[in-house]
Design an enzyme around this catalytic site. Structure first.
Site, PDB file in Angstrom:
ATOM      1  N   SER A  44      35.915  54.178  78.536  1.00 59.51           N
ATOM      2  CA  SER A  44      34.969  53.121  78.866  1.00 59.51           C
ATOM      3  C   SER A  44      35.718  51.798  78.827  1.00 59.51           C
ATOM      4  CB  SER A  44      33.801  53.106  77.868  1.00 59.51           C
ATOM      5  OG  SER A  44      32.810  52.203  78.288  1.00 59.51           O
ATOM      6  N   GLU A  45      35.703  51.061  79.933  1.00 55.13           N
ATOM      7  CA  GLU A  45      36.571  49.887  80.052  1.00 55.13           C
ATOM      8  C   GLU A  45      36.217  48.769  79.075  1.00 55.13           C
ATOM      9  OE1 GLU A  45      35.074  47.420  83.854  1.00 55.13           O
ATOM     10  OE2 GLU A  45      35.129  49.572  84.103  1.00 55.13           O
ATOM     11  N   ASN A  46      35.032  48.835  78.442  1.00 52.18           N
ATOM     12  CA  ASN A  46      34.690  47.802  77.471  1.00 52.18           C
ATOM     13  C   ASN A  46      35.274  48.079  76.084  1.00 52.18           C
ATOM     14  OD1 ASN A  46      32.744  49.942  77.571  1.00 52.18           O
ATOM     15  ND2 ASN A  46      31.410  48.803  76.216  1.00 52.18           N
ATOM     16  N   SER A 105      42.354  48.172  76.462  1.00 51.23           N
ATOM     17  CA  SER A 105      41.569  48.844  77.494  1.00 51.23           C
ATOM     18  C   SER A 105      42.169  48.628  78.874  1.00 51.23           C
ATOM     19  CB  SER A 105      40.122  48.334  77.460  1.00 51.23           C
ATOM     20  OG  SER A 105      39.361  48.926  78.483  1.00 51.23           O
TER      21      SER A 105
END
Length: 219
Positions: free
Chosen positions: A49-51, A91
């Site tokens: 998840s890029e967050n 990330s």
């Protein structure tokens, strides 16, 4: 005839067949988040998840949401026991460093050359590009998962007319009508859904399709 939710689940289930053991997969907001529900139990995929975490799990059951755990689109999320949290620098280091095997994204438009437009409609208030520009340039494979048309209008075109997210970046397009692959010769139809005719998918596509003699049924 499938309703909207059934169409989304059908597409997500087909996308899930693309992954193998050990693949690192980033899921975009919307329809792509459903893909995690269809990974076979004997296939171990690491969802990113890029967050700021890896090991993303399926969406939580209603009433079991954790207000401190969300996905990149702000929706409720879960994390698996082997998951790991980190900052945005790590990330995007993973993404830009080429460590993501697949990203699954939606699209406003995609064309026969593999160009993608998925972040804005001019003159309308919609979310911005977000991490998509990094994902389409950093991930090894870009899969577009979307409904084939929007209110009857073509989304798969000869050439995108909206602002580009990335050029020549799309590896595969999966819709409720079929599976397609951009090539240097044009858009190749790899699979056709069993309830769709060749004439129907051609009419719903805004560019020519390269159709093999022996066309498999969409799995």
């Amino acid at each position: 005839m499938k309703d909207k939710q059934q169409i989304k689940e059908f597409i997500a289930e087909r996308v899930a067949k693309e992954f193998g053991d050990g693949d690192v997969v980033n899921l975009g907001i919307g329809l792509p988040t459903l893909v995690s529900h269809y990974i076979p139990k004997d296939v171990h995929v690491v969802f990113d998840s890029e967050n700021g975490y890896t090991g993303a799990g399926q969406k939580p059951q209603e009433g079991e949401e954790n207000p401190y755990l969300i996905d990149a689109g702000g929706g409720a999320a879960t994390i698996r026991p082997f998951g790991c949290f980190f900052g945005s620098d790590v990330s995007f280091g993973l993404i830009r460093g080429g460590h993501v095997d697949y990203t699954v994204l939606g699209a406003l438009q995609v064309d026969e050359k593999g160009n993608l437009a998925n972040y804005m409609i001019p003159g309308k208030m919609v979310p911005g590009m977000g991490g998509a520009m990094d994902l389409v340039s950093g991930a090894k494979h870009v899969i577009i998962a979307m409904e084939h048309t929007q209110k009857g209008n073509h989304k798969i075109l000869k050439e995108c007319t909206l602002p580009m997210t990335g050029r020549n970046c799309v590896s595969l397009i999966i819709t409720e009508m079929g599976v397609m692959k951009p090539t240097e010769h044009g858009l190749e139809l790899l699979e056709l859904a069993e309830d769709v005719t060749l004439d129907e998918i051609k009419a719903a596509t805004g560019c020519e399709l390269i159709v093999p003699d022996d066309l498999p049924v969409m799995k």
